[in-house]
Design a protein around this motif. Structure first.
Motif, mmCIF file in Angstrom:
data_model
loop_
_atom_site.group_PDB
_atom_site.id
_atom_site.type_symbol
_atom_site.label_atom_id
_atom_site.label_comp_id
_atom_site.label_asym_id
_atom_site.label_seq_id
_atom_site.Cartn_x
_atom_site.Cartn_y
_atom_site.Cartn_z
ATOM 1 N N ARG A 1 -13.768 1.769 1.954
ATOM 2 C CA ARG A 1 -12.377 2.194 2.127
ATOM 3 C C ARG A 1 -11.495 0.962 2.337
ATOM 4 O O ARG A 1 -10.466 0.796 1.675
ATOM 5 N N PHE A 2 -11.929 0.064 3.236
ATOM 6 C CA PHE A 2 -11.150 -1.152 3.473
ATOM 7 C C PHE A 2 -11.177 -2.080 2.258
ATOM 8 O O PHE A 2 -10.203 -2.787 2.004
ATOM 9 N N ALA A 3 -12.259 -2.078 1.506
ATOM 10 C CA ALA A 3 -12.324 -2.895 0.288
ATOM 11 C C ALA A 3 -11.256 -2.444 -0.718
ATOM 12 O O ALA A 3 -10.637 -3.282 -1.384
ATOM 13 N N ARG A 4 -11.041 -1.141 -0.809
ATOM 14 C CA ARG A 4 -9.982 -0.636 -1.705
ATOM 15 C C ARG A 4 -8.612 -1.105 -1.224
ATOM 16 O O ARG A 4 -7.771 -1.527 -2.018
ATOM 17 N N TYR A 5 -8.374 -1.043 0.102
ATOM 18 C CA TYR A 5 -7.106 -1.543 0.643
ATOM 19 C C TYR A 5 -6.941 -3.024 0.311
ATOM 20 O O TYR A 5 -5.869 -3.467 -0.091
#
Length: 156
Positions: free
Chosen positions: A125-129
């Motif tokens: 999820r944070f990688a997408r951000y």
């Protein structure tokens, strides 16, 4: 003095854009491999690069740029300079936000590595951000670079 300022300014821009590209490649490769230990290590390297290279360039760019503009007699009200200053604020915001995202990714990866588990969903999820932040920061940097060379906004 002008030549040295210009050299510092161009070198800082190269370092900023280069560090952004390297960070993106490192993060994409480690995320694609889905290995927790590798991802934890990669996030430490990315944060080190950011503080050793990106942060100094984000400080030197506006300082050298404003000194160059003053030395060359440009008005700070010139549209290309005003837009460049606004984009610099956006780049600082991206740096701060990106640091938070990369810290969270590192925590998720380290926890997964410690437990010898697959990367947690939160990491992705944070990688997408991070991908969005990096992409927008790259676009802002490239627009700024265009204005630095052309001395005009790209959309007028």
């Amino acid at each position: 003095m002008y030549i040295w300022l210009k050299y510092i300014h161009i070198l800082s821009a190269m370092i900023m854009i280069g560090t952004t590209a390297v960070n993106g490649v490192l993060e994409l490769r480690s995320t694609h491999r889905q290995e927790a230990k590798l991802s934890a290590f990669t996030m430490e390297v990315v944060k080190l690069l950011n503080f050793a290279l990106m942060l100094p360039s984000l400080i030197l760019l506006p300082v050298s740029g404003l000194l160059l503009a003053s030395e060359a007699g440009y008005s700070l009200k010139a549209p290309w300079l005003m837009y460049s200053i606004m984009l610099m604020f956006a780049l600082w915001a991206a740096f701060i936000t990106g640091h938070f995202v990369e810290t969270q990714m590192g925590k998720f990866a380290a926890k997964s590595a410690e437990k010898e588990e697959a990367l947690a969903a939160g990491y992705f999820r944070f990688a997408r951000y991070g991908t969005w932040i990096g992409t927008l920061a790259t676009i802002a940097a490239l627009i700024s670079l265009y204005m630095m060379v052309a001395k005009r906004p790209p959309f007028f």
